[in-house]
Design a protein around this motif. Structure first.
Motif, PDB file in Angstrom:
ATOM      1  N   ILE A  84     -13.310  -0.073 -25.953  1.00  0.00           N
ATOM      2  CA  ILE A  84     -13.231   1.385 -25.889  1.00  0.00           C
ATOM      3  C   ILE A  84     -14.545   2.010 -26.350  1.00  0.00           C
ATOM      4  O   ILE A  84     -15.030   2.985 -25.767  1.00  0.00           O
ATOM      5  CB  ILE A  84     -12.055   1.896 -26.751  1.00  0.00           C
ATOM      6  CG1 ILE A  84     -10.719   1.498 -26.112  1.00  0.00           C
ATOM      7  CG2 ILE A  84     -12.126   3.419 -26.943  1.00  0.00           C
ATOM      8  CD1 ILE A  84      -9.505   1.798 -26.970  1.00  0.00           C
ATOM      9  N   PHE A  85     -15.130   1.421 -27.380  1.00  0.00           N
ATOM     10  CA  PHE A  85     -16.352   1.976 -27.974  1.00  0.00           C
ATOM     11  C   PHE A  85     -17.542   1.892 -27.037  1.00  0.00           C
ATOM     12  O   PHE A  85     -18.514   2.645 -27.186  1.00  0.00           O
ATOM     13  CB  PHE A  85     -16.654   1.234 -29.280  1.00  0.00           C
ATOM     14  CG  PHE A  85     -17.816   1.789 -30.049  1.00  0.00           C
ATOM     15  CD1 PHE A  85     -17.733   3.034 -30.653  1.00  0.00           C
ATOM     16  CD2 PHE A  85     -18.993   1.074 -30.170  1.00  0.00           C
ATOM     17  CE1 PHE A  85     -18.797   3.551 -31.375  1.00  0.00           C
ATOM     18  CE2 PHE A  85     -20.059   1.579 -30.886  1.00  0.00           C
ATOM     19  CZ  PHE A  85     -19.957   2.821 -31.483  1.00  0.00           C
ATOM     20  N   LYS A 100      -7.487   4.896 -22.652  1.00  0.00           N
ATOM     21  CA  LYS A 100      -6.194   5.357 -23.187  1.00  0.00           C
ATOM     22  C   LYS A 100      -5.100   4.339 -22.910  1.00  0.00           C
ATOM     23  O   LYS A 100      -4.248   4.057 -23.770  1.00  0.00           O
ATOM     24  CB  LYS A 100      -5.829   6.717 -22.581  1.00  0.00           C
ATOM     25  CG  LYS A 100      -6.615   7.889 -23.132  1.00  0.00           C
ATOM     26  CD  LYS A 100      -6.143   9.184 -22.484  1.00  0.00           C
ATOM     27  CE  LYS A 100      -6.866  10.388 -23.065  1.00  0.00           C
ATOM     28  NZ  LYS A 100      -6.416  11.659 -22.435  1.00  0.00           N
ATOM     29  N   LYS A 101      -5.122   3.799 -21.697  1.00  0.00           N
ATOM     30  CA  LYS A 101      -4.107   2.813 -21.331  1.00  0.00           C
ATOM     31  C   LYS A 101      -4.236   1.572 -22.196  1.00  0.00           C
ATOM     32  O   LYS A 101      -3.236   1.047 -22.701  1.00  0.00           O
ATOM     33  CB  LYS A 101      -4.267   2.451 -19.851  1.00  0.00           C
ATOM     34  CG  LYS A 101      -3.192   1.508 -19.333  1.00  0.00           C
ATOM     35  CD  LYS A 101      -3.354   1.269 -17.839  1.00  0.00           C
ATOM     36  CE  LYS A 101      -2.266   0.339 -17.315  1.00  0.00           C
ATOM     37  NZ  LYS A 101      -2.404   0.096 -15.859  1.00  0.00           N
ATOM     38  N   ARG A 102      -5.464   1.089 -22.374  1.00  0.00           N
ATOM     39  CA  ARG A 102      -5.698  -0.079 -23.218  1.00  0.00           C
ATOM     40  C   ARG A 102      -5.317   0.197 -24.668  1.00  0.00           C
ATOM     41  O   ARG A 102      -4.752  -0.651 -25.356  1.00  0.00           O
ATOM     42  CB  ARG A 102      -7.165  -0.492 -23.140  1.00  0.00           C
ATOM     43  CG  ARG A 102      -7.597  -1.065 -21.817  1.00  0.00           C
ATOM     44  CD  ARG A 102      -7.114  -2.498 -21.659  1.00  0.00           C
ATOM     45  NE  ARG A 102      -7.952  -3.423 -22.408  1.00  0.00           N
ATOM     46  CZ  ARG A 102      -7.494  -4.524 -23.013  1.00  0.00           C
ATOM     47  NH1 ARG A 102      -6.216  -4.800 -22.981  1.00  0.00           N
ATOM     48  NH2 ARG A 102      -8.325  -5.328 -23.661  1.00  0.00           N
ATOM     49  N   PHE A 103      -5.610   1.406 -25.125  1.00  0.00           N
ATOM     50  CA  PHE A 103      -5.325   1.805 -26.504  1.00  0.00           C
ATOM     51  C   PHE A 103      -3.831   1.742 -26.787  1.00  0.00           C
ATOM     52  O   PHE A 103      -3.406   1.270 -27.846  1.00  0.00           O
ATOM     53  CB  PHE A 103      -5.848   3.223 -26.747  1.00  0.00           C
ATOM     54  CG  PHE A 103      -5.632   3.734 -28.141  1.00  0.00           C
ATOM     55  CD1 PHE A 103      -6.535   3.448 -29.146  1.00  0.00           C
ATOM     56  CD2 PHE A 103      -4.524   4.511 -28.450  1.00  0.00           C
ATOM     57  CE1 PHE A 103      -6.342   3.920 -30.443  1.00  0.00           C
ATOM     58  CE2 PHE A 103      -4.317   4.993 -29.730  1.00  0.00           C
ATOM     59  CZ  PHE A 103      -5.228   4.690 -30.730  1.00  0.00           C
ATOM     60  N   HIS A 104      -3.024   2.223 -25.841  1.00  0.00           N
ATOM     61  CA  HIS A 104      -1.578   2.258 -26.047  1.00  0.00           C
ATOM     62  C   HIS A 104      -0.939   0.887 -25.857  1.00  0.00           C
ATOM     63  O   HIS A 104       0.150   0.637 -26.375  1.00  0.00           O
ATOM     64  CB  HIS A 104      -0.939   3.268 -25.102  1.00  0.00           C
ATOM     65  CG  HIS A 104      -1.299   4.686 -25.428  1.00  0.00           C
ATOM     66  ND1 HIS A 104      -0.997   5.280 -26.640  1.00  0.00           N
ATOM     67  CD2 HIS A 104      -1.953   5.638 -24.704  1.00  0.00           C
ATOM     68  CE1 HIS A 104      -1.435   6.528 -26.651  1.00  0.00           C
ATOM     69  NE2 HIS A 104      -2.022   6.773 -25.497  1.00  0.00           N
ATOM     70  N   GLN A 105      -1.622   0.001 -25.138  1.00  0.00           N
ATOM     71  CA  GLN A 105      -1.127  -1.362 -24.994  1.00  0.00           C
ATOM     72  C   GLN A 105      -1.373  -2.169 -26.257  1.00  0.00           C
ATOM     73  O   GLN A 105      -0.523  -2.921 -26.724  1.00  0.00           O
ATOM     74  CB  GLN A 105      -1.806  -2.058 -23.802  1.00  0.00           C
ATOM     75  CG  GLN A 105      -1.379  -1.536 -22.442  1.00  0.00           C
ATOM     76  CD  GLN A 105      -2.179  -2.154 -21.316  1.00  0.00           C
ATOM     77  OE1 GLN A 105      -3.256  -2.733 -21.538  1.00  0.00           O
ATOM     78  NE2 GLN A 105      -1.677  -2.039 -20.095  1.00  0.00           N
ATOM     79  N   SER A 106      -2.575  -2.005 -26.806  1.00  0.00           N
ATOM     80  CA  SER A 106      -2.968  -2.708 -28.017  1.00  0.00           C
ATOM     81  C   SER A 106      -4.238  -2.080 -28.553  1.00  0.00           C
ATOM     82  O   SER A 106      -5.114  -1.689 -27.791  1.00  0.00           O
ATOM     83  CB  SER A 106      -3.216  -4.199 -27.719  1.00  0.00           C
ATOM     84  OG  SER A 106      -3.752  -4.852 -28.846  1.00  0.00           O
ATOM     85  N   ASN A 107      -4.340  -1.959 -29.866  1.00  0.00           N
ATOM     86  CA  ASN A 107      -5.552  -1.372 -30.439  1.00  0.00           C
ATOM     87  C   ASN A 107      -6.196  -2.325 -31.451  1.00  0.00           C
ATOM     88  O   ASN A 107      -6.667  -1.909 -32.505  1.00  0.00           O
ATOM     89  CB  ASN A 107      -5.261  -0.011 -31.084  1.00  0.00           C
ATOM     90  CG  ASN A 107      -4.235  -0.108 -32.205  1.00  0.00           C
ATOM     91  OD1 ASN A 107      -3.656  -1.154 -32.443  1.00  0.00           O
ATOM     92  ND2 ASN A 107      -4.008   1.003 -32.887  1.00  0.00           N
TER      93      ASN A 107
END
Length: 250
Positions: free
Chosen positions: A41-42, A26-33
């Motif tokens: 993430i996958f 989640k943290k990585r997702f909100h930083q950059s996707n």
């Protein structure tokens, strides 16, 4: 039945055990996707899916990985059973989301992972919500996130394919992305055949992509019939002994 319970418990333990990775994701997702982050993430859903399938004693064979594209696509597949989803997550080899039933949103941890994978939840009984979900799927594809759909609308629970409904194909047509037909065989043996979990041999066959230039002149129903025919031919190929020797993953 005891084996089935053990598999469900094992899967539950893996899902609960993914909470720490979920928070990091989640943290990585909100930083950059971007694509690199999405692949990171996958990794957890992919690994969990592989472990569950392997614990059942099932083998998975994938043919046609060389046909996969490095761009967003709509994967269109037949739907034999519940384990189709785990087979795709574990063995396709690409980050993917799904058009999923709204009931899955009741599963907290699984729902969170699916949201990170840009899955779309749909209520087929609510036309307005369904249209909104399809639009969200189109936007996800345009943003670079591949999706899997099962146009039969429900599990066939056997080897016979049901009619491919054309409505969901608007995802590709509106997003202007390639369509990749995929045939999957053997998953219904794992649960639906006898109502309990058992080992099986799964085969996934990936077809050549159908590019927008190839389908833009077709009506939805014509495109659905063409893809269904392709998947039916691929399933026939599952019995080809030479095909089964290629690209084996266990």
């Amino acid at each position: 039945m005891f084996f089935t319970i053990r598999i469900y418990i094992y899967a539950g333990i893996l899902v609960v055990g993914s909470i720490f990775n979920l928070q990091k994701a989640k943290k990585r997702f909100h930083q950059s996707n971007n694509q690199v982050v999405m692949e990171e993430i996958f990794t957890t859903p992919q690994r969990v899916s592989q472990k569950v399938i392997q614990r059942t004693g099932t083998t998975v064979q994938v043919n046609g990985r060389e046909k996969l594209l490095d761009e967003p696509v709509l994967y269109v597949a037949n739907h034999q059973g519940l384990f189709d989803i785990l087979a795709f997550l574990g063995y396709l080899g690409r980050p993917i989301g799904f058009i999923a039933k709204k009931e899955i949103k009741k599963l907290p941890i699984i729902r969170s992972w699916m949201e990170l994978l840009y899955c779309v939840f749909i209520d087929r009984k609510d036309r307005r919500q369904s249209m909104k979900a399809i639009q969200q799927g189109i936007e996800n594809l345009k943003a670079g996130h591949s999706l899997v759909i099962f146009p039969e609308g429900t599990r066939s629970r056997g080897s016979k394919i049901g009619e491919f409904k054309s409505g969901s194909l608007r995802l590709a047509m509106k997003a202007n992305v390639p369509i990749v037909p995929v045939a999957i065989d053997g998953t219904y043996h794992m649960l639906e055949e006898k109502g309990r979990v058992q080992a099986s041999d799964i085969t996934m066959i990936i077809s050549d992509p159908i590019y927008p230039i190839d389908y833009q002149s077709l009506k939805n129903a014509e495109l659905a019939q063409r893809i269904q025919h392709t998947v039916e031919q691929l399933l026939d190929g599952c019995n080809n002994k030479e095909l089964k020797k290629a690209d084996i993953t266990k």
